[in-house]
Design a protein around this motif. Structure first.
Motif, PDB file in Angstrom:
ATOM      1  N   HIS A  99      72.590  -1.910 -27.309  1.00  0.00           N
ATOM      2  CA  HIS A  99      73.109  -0.956 -26.333  1.00  0.00           C
ATOM      3  C   HIS A  99      72.391  -1.167 -24.994  1.00  0.00           C
ATOM      4  CE1 HIS A  99      74.583   2.068 -29.627  1.00  0.00           C
ATOM      5  NE2 HIS A  99      75.166   0.879 -29.693  1.00  0.00           N
ATOM      6  N   CYS A 100      73.153  -1.439 -23.952  1.00  0.00           N
ATOM      7  CA  CYS A 100      72.591  -1.737 -22.623  1.00  0.00           C
ATOM      8  C   CYS A 100      73.075  -0.707 -21.605  1.00  0.00           C
ATOM      9  CB  CYS A 100      73.009  -3.135 -22.166  1.00  0.00           C
ATOM     10  SG  CYS A 100      72.584  -4.455 -23.324  1.00  0.00           S
ATOM     11  N   THR A 104      62.853  -9.929 -23.048  1.00  0.00           N
ATOM     12  CA  THR A 104      63.609  -9.140 -24.027  1.00  0.00           C
ATOM     13  C   THR A 104      64.864  -8.554 -23.388  1.00  0.00           C
ATOM     14  OG1 THR A 104      61.562  -8.560 -25.183  1.00  0.00           O
ATOM     15  CG2 THR A 104      63.486  -7.192 -25.615  1.00  0.00           C
ATOM     16  N   THR A 105      64.722  -8.029 -22.163  1.00  0.00           N
ATOM     17  CA  THR A 105      65.881  -7.458 -21.463  1.00  0.00           C
ATOM     18  C   THR A 105      66.937  -8.519 -21.202  1.00  0.00           C
ATOM     19  OG1 THR A 105      64.467  -5.814 -20.387  1.00  0.00           O
ATOM     20  CG2 THR A 105      66.618  -6.221 -19.394  1.00  0.00           C
ATOM     21  N   ARG A 123      72.166  -0.946 -32.724  1.00  0.00           N
ATOM     22  CA  ARG A 123      71.578  -0.043 -31.738  1.00  0.00           C
ATOM     23  C   ARG A 123      70.821  -0.798 -30.646  1.00  0.00           C
ATOM     24  NH1 ARG A 123      72.717   5.128 -30.307  1.00  0.00           N
ATOM     25  NH2 ARG A 123      70.911   6.071 -29.288  1.00  0.00           N
ATOM     26  N   TRP A 124      70.146  -1.888 -31.029  1.00  0.00           N
ATOM     27  CA  TRP A 124      69.302  -2.597 -30.057  1.00  0.00           C
ATOM     28  C   TRP A 124      70.122  -3.371 -29.027  1.00  0.00           C
ATOM     29  CZ3 TRP A 124      69.195  -7.972 -29.517  1.00  0.00           C
ATOM     30  CH2 TRP A 124      69.853  -8.701 -30.517  1.00  0.00           C
ATOM     31  N   LYS A 127      68.576  -9.517 -24.468  1.00  0.00           N
ATOM     32  CA  LYS A 127      69.376  -8.399 -24.976  1.00  0.00           C
ATOM     33  C   LYS A 127      70.726  -8.321 -24.283  1.00  0.00           C
ATOM     34  CE  LYS A 127      69.288  -3.322 -25.138  1.00  0.00           C
ATOM     35  NZ  LYS A 127      68.467  -2.107 -24.878  1.00  0.00           N
TER      36      LYS A 127
END
Length: 592
Positions: A325-326, A252-253, A322-323, A256
């Protein structure tokens, strides 16, 4: 009191009951020693059958030599590729502790099915008694084939889970914030390969002899018992383990950060073309927070490393879901993974060469004189030569070579991980050249003695084939321990099980590549010749020496590819600061 309790805790780790892991009680070499003992039994169970499986498939299931070789490489490739699944689950949703137990039970069930099939004659095809190597026999099909492959791939699933969880579970027992802990971890990986060899030694001598002389049901039965015994031994160490707490899906990371970088790059270009249409009217609270976020974003971009700059776009502050944003930590983790991938890709060809040890090399030896004096050695026991060499070389390397190299280079590692892997690649090139020369000699003897189409042993000792085993065994020692240590050390804290599994995934891709190369060589040579190089039931009609020369050339080109990336790789900084950055730990502890 709370501060004292926090000081004694291993941050990011728990015990087997999901309570905080404590310093002095959990972790260390004693805890890792249970993993080493389990690895002896686990590899015994796996290799006892994998090393001899090509003969079981050809003699008892009546597959052709090339079909048997491909079935073995597909089975072994699947087993090692599934290590990625084991590593992924260990990092994300379960723990290395749980994944090992689940996988060991799965492998036990698969071996139990294979034991039943080997024991009951009605579950196997009729035994082929023809003395002509060119004759074809009834191949296992329908229900018999289903039972065979169901058992094999249950074993593969279990082996994959164990390979993906057991090495990182052992490596996690050491405190990498101290020099002593990092040295112990390096020692653990060296002895992990040593224990692999201990299990292999029993497998390719005692168990293979049992299979050839007493029956395959006994060989499968021993493997079944070994994996069953390993479970309570592993559980005995439960009170000493420190177990890394899963932190969510590492995939997921990665996704993303990649999506965020691509999306924000696209948005940036879109905004440049429509800059005149953007509103510049200031607002109150919302505008202030946006300015603050933008300032924070600039600081993060400046903090991020300047390699792989494209990924830094994921840190830019602009309108985005929003998802997406890192933070800097996530971006740097993804960069670490991407930087080790070229090294991973460069090791696949090495393991393609190693795949020959379980396929054509065994079949070569089966056509030769396997007697030493009055003792007949099973062909599948050939790996005993590299195994013994590894068992001798591993302690020498750890206790003599490494300390001397540390003094000479005045560095913590002495010999770097990449130098170890590179040495393994060079040895694999030498091994393939040796294999080609030995095959030329073997076929020459077969022709001169008039035994091309006979099942009688050729008047040439199988010890000639042992030469390629020695070189490939040495390559395995240098590369496997180096790869596991490299991937575990260089990977982000949250992805270490998955990254360590790349060592086994490289093996898997090597085995698959071997199968692809066999089919590709047959396809291409079949269009120019009446018979392909590697086709039929008679190995003496194969042009195996040409295939080995082809592998030698590919290995040489691969080494050049490896040098290109290895010379450009920069190691991650080791030490307390680095560990704190990854895990969020702010406590400092004295070096022990």
């Amino acid at each position: 009191m709370d501060k004292g309790q926090n000081w004694n805790r291993w941050e990011g780790y728990a015990d087997w009951r999901n309570r905080p892991a404590l310093r002095g009680r959990h972790g260390g070499m004693f805890a890792a020693s249970f993993v080493l003992v389990v690895e002896v039994l686990e590899n015994l169970a796996y290799l006892a059958n994998a090393s001899n499986l090509v003969l079981y498939l050809s003699k008892f299931m009546n597959f052709s030599p090339s079909a048997s070789a491909n079935n073995v490489t597909n089975f072994m490739g699947t087993a090692f590729l599934l290590a990625l699944l084991g590593g992924f689950l260990s990092d994300s949703y379960f723990t290395t502790y749980c994944i090992y137990l689940i996988s060991a039970i799965t492998e036990f069930l698969g071996l139990l099915m294979l034991t039943m099939q080997a024991h009951i004659p009605s579950l196997k095809p009729p035994f082929c008694t023809s003395v002509n190597r060119n004759a074809s026999c009834q191949v296992a099909e329908r229900g018999k084939a289903v039972l065979l492959f169901m058992g094999l791939y249950l074993v593969a699933l279990g082996v994959g889970g164990i390979k993906g969880s057991l090495p990182p579970h052992g490596a996690e027992q050491f405190d990498e914030r101290t020099r002593h802990g990092r040295k112990q971890r390096s020692t653990f990986f060296n002895y992990f390969v040593f224990c692999l060899s201990c299990g292999a030694l029993i497998a390719v001598t005692f168990v293979v002899w049992i299979e050839d002389n007493k029956g395959w049901q006994w060989g499968f039965g021993i493997a079944t018992a070994a994996i069953l015994i390993s479970i309570p031994i592993f559980l005995l160490g439960s009170a000493t383990y420190r177990i890394k707490i899963p932190t969510g899906s590492p995939i997921t990371t990665i996704v993303k950060v990649l999506v965020a970088a691509i999306y924000k790059c696209w948005i940036s270009r879109k905004r440049k073309t429509a800059i005149e249409n953007m509103s510049t009217t200031p607002t109150t609270t919302t505008e202030a927070s946006e300015d603050e976020e933008h300032a924070n974003g600039n600081v993060e971009i400046q903090t991020a490393a300047q390699d792989l700059k494209f990924l830094n776009r994921a840190l830019e502050t602009m309108p985005a879901p929003r998802w997406l944003h890192c933070n800097v930590k996530q971006v740097e983790e993804v960069k670490s993974v991407i930087k080790i991938l070229p090294i991973f890709m460069s090791t696949i060809m090495l393991h393609c060469c190693l795949a020959q040890l379980s396929t054509f090399s065994i079949q070569q030896a089966a056509t030769m004189n396997t007697k030493i004096g009055s003792l007949r050695i099973p062909p599948a026991s050939l790996p005993v030569f590299p195994v013994l060499f590894i068992m001798i070389l591993a302690p020498v390397y750890n206790h003599i070579v490494i300390p001397v190299s540390r003094k000479l280079t005045n560095t913590e590692m002495g010999i770097t991980h990449l130098q170890r892997i590179g040495t393994g690649l060079v040895l694999s090139i030498i091994a393939m050249a040796t294999a080609a020369l030995v095959e030329i000699k073997r076929k020459k003897v077969a022709l001169q003695s008039g035994l091309i189409n006979s099942t009688e042993p050729l008047p040439i000792t199988f010890l000639w084939v042992a030469l390629q085993y020695l070189f490939l065994g040495s390559a395995d020692l240098f590369s496997l321990a180096g790869m596991m240590d490299f991937f575990f050390t260089e990977a982000p804290f949250s992805m270490r099980s998955l990254a360590t599994s790349l060592s086994w995934a490289s093996l898997a891709m090597g085995y698959y590549l071997s199968s692809v190369l066999v089919e590709l060589v047959n396809c291409i040579t079949g269009t120019f010749r009446h018979t392909p190089w590697l086709y039929g039931s008679n190995l003496n009609h194969y042009h195996l020496e040409r295939f080995y020369w082809f592998m030698c050339i590919l290995s040489g080109l691969n080494f050049l590819h490896y040098l290109f990336w290895a010379r450009r790789y920069s190691y991650k900084t080791l030490g307390p600061d680095n560990h704190q950055k990854e895990t969020g730990i702010t406590n400092e502890s004295p070096e022990v």
